[in-house]
Scaffold this motif. Sequence first.
Motif, short mmCIF file in Angstrom:
data_model
loop_
_atom_site.label_atom_id
_atom_site.label_comp_id
_atom_site.label_asym_id
_atom_site.label_seq_id
_atom_site.Cartn_x
_atom_site.Cartn_y
_atom_site.Cartn_z
N PHE A 183 1.17 11.76 -0.28
CA PHE A 183 0.56 12.73 0.62
C PHE A 183 0.49 14.12 0.01
N ARG B 240 0.85 -1.20 0.00
CA ARG B 240 0.00 0.00 0.00
C ARG B 240 0.88 1.24 0.00
N GLY B 241 0.94 1.92 -1.12
CA GLY B 241 1.86 3.05 -1.26
C GLY B 241 1.15 4.39 -1.12
N PRO B 242 1.54 5.19 -0.11
CA PRO B 242 0.88 6.48 0.08
C PRO B 242 1.50 7.60 -0.76
N ASP C 80 -3.69 10.94 -0.63
CA ASP C 80 -4.31 11.77 0.39
C ASP C 80 -4.34 13.23 -0.05
#
Lengths: 281, 260
Positions: free
Chosen positions: A104, A100-102, A181
Amino acid sequence: MTALPSRSNIQTELKPARKPAAAMIEIDHVSQTFKTSGRQNHLALSDISLTIEDGAFVSILGPSGCGKSTLLYIVGGFVNPTQGLAKVRGKAITGPGPDRGPVFQEFALFPWKSVLGNVMYGPRQQGVRPAEAEAQSRALIEMVGLKGFEDFYPKELSGGMKQRVALARTLAYHPAVLLMDEPFGALDAHTRTRLQNDLLNIWERDRKTVLFVTHSVEEAVFLSDKVVMLTRSPGRIRQIVDIDLPRPRRRTELLLDPRYQKYLVDIERMFDDADENELRP
Amino acid sequence: MMTRALLARATPVLACLGLLAVWQAASLVLNNDSFPTAIEAIRAIPSILGDKEALINILASLRRMAIGFGVAVAMSIPLGLMMGRSRTVASFFNPLLMVIYPVPKAALMPIIMLWLGVGDIAKMLVIFLGVSLPVIYHSFAGAKAVEEKMLWSGAAMGLSSAQRMTRIVLPAALPEILTGCRTGLVLALITMITSEMIARQSGAGNILFNALDMGQYDTVFAMIIIVGAMGIGLDALFERMRARLVKWSEPQFDIPVSFS
């Protein structure tokens, strides 16, 4: 067709596929409370249940403070839910992981590393040989449109360029899910539009599962297969809207498309109604 | 352009010459035995630096300073970083450090001498104490300011919490840490001299205060110049190293390349 990235260790953990469109993320009755400075606890998310299929582009849309980012952090494993459970590929999420790669809003690049150093960081951590990691990273940097900037430090780049680096850095370690995000929230309108277009182009190539948090209705409709609308604090699922628009999507075509316009109006109306209800004494 | 660049480089030299000129004039006007002229003081320098005994003394001072500084930095950076990332560690050490911070470290010298004697160990300990606090505080502040999302990004790549400490918190806090080290370096020099003033046995401070006792004021002032020059030299050397290590955070790159 679901094209899974070639990360063998995850593949072997995978249970036999039940359906062609397998669930990538399952959120099961998740609630989140935060301690505030007062004695009261703040309920940020209330009883969220949601399934995200493999390869789907899903946006979480809601007013600020509705806990939409918190939901993304729970899937990322950065925050543990107070109640309920989140799963990725059927496995309970207990912490962050390279599946799971964020990406931001704040970019969160490593300022002491060059563009190339940032993008290579993940593959090197995963044990990819330096030469191979560098070749892959250079290709990714070119893909996000930053060829020629490999040796620049983050400090020397504009916001839009930084977010391109952040996207490349995350794609470099082949996460099965991209967790975005409000990635374009800090950018000016023009840059934002360009990055949305480029993100869609990149996404069309391998159709990774994307969970995309935003407060922009247009952004959510333009990008997504599915828009999950959250209510104002505490965040509950108000409605899930399937966006049935053809792909690949072109902004100029969509802007004239009555179906696109209708989605925007419908969603705006739903938020307006809700606001009126909340403001009523 | 050329003359301006030349002028910019010459300014520090001009400042030094100006200071010496003021000193020279003041000394001539006051005409006091204990205040030699700048020229007299400078004349005394070669005889100090030519003296083998004096050189051994100065080198012994530098050695103690290097060890005290080195050990302090090696211990303070990890402690400061841990304080910056763990509320428990911070709440344990913060009160302790707040008590130690305002105490002049040289004031502890008599007690330390009582325990450890007047030798190298006591002096190095005082230097260690002097250097530790600014390095701890700057490392603490630097680690505390590290963006949470940067650590999350690292965690998603598979970095363990220990790896995040050494490979994200440490480099991210490095500019702040090095600022603390630079302050620590100057404090090391100061505590080095004061420790030798209190426990006179050897060292640059010993030469200085012995000369003072014997009324050799030109030697006193010559030593002040030597110690000052050592400070300036060490600081300049450190600054060059610092600038090289954290060039990624230097403000000269502040204007970003622009396109979306």
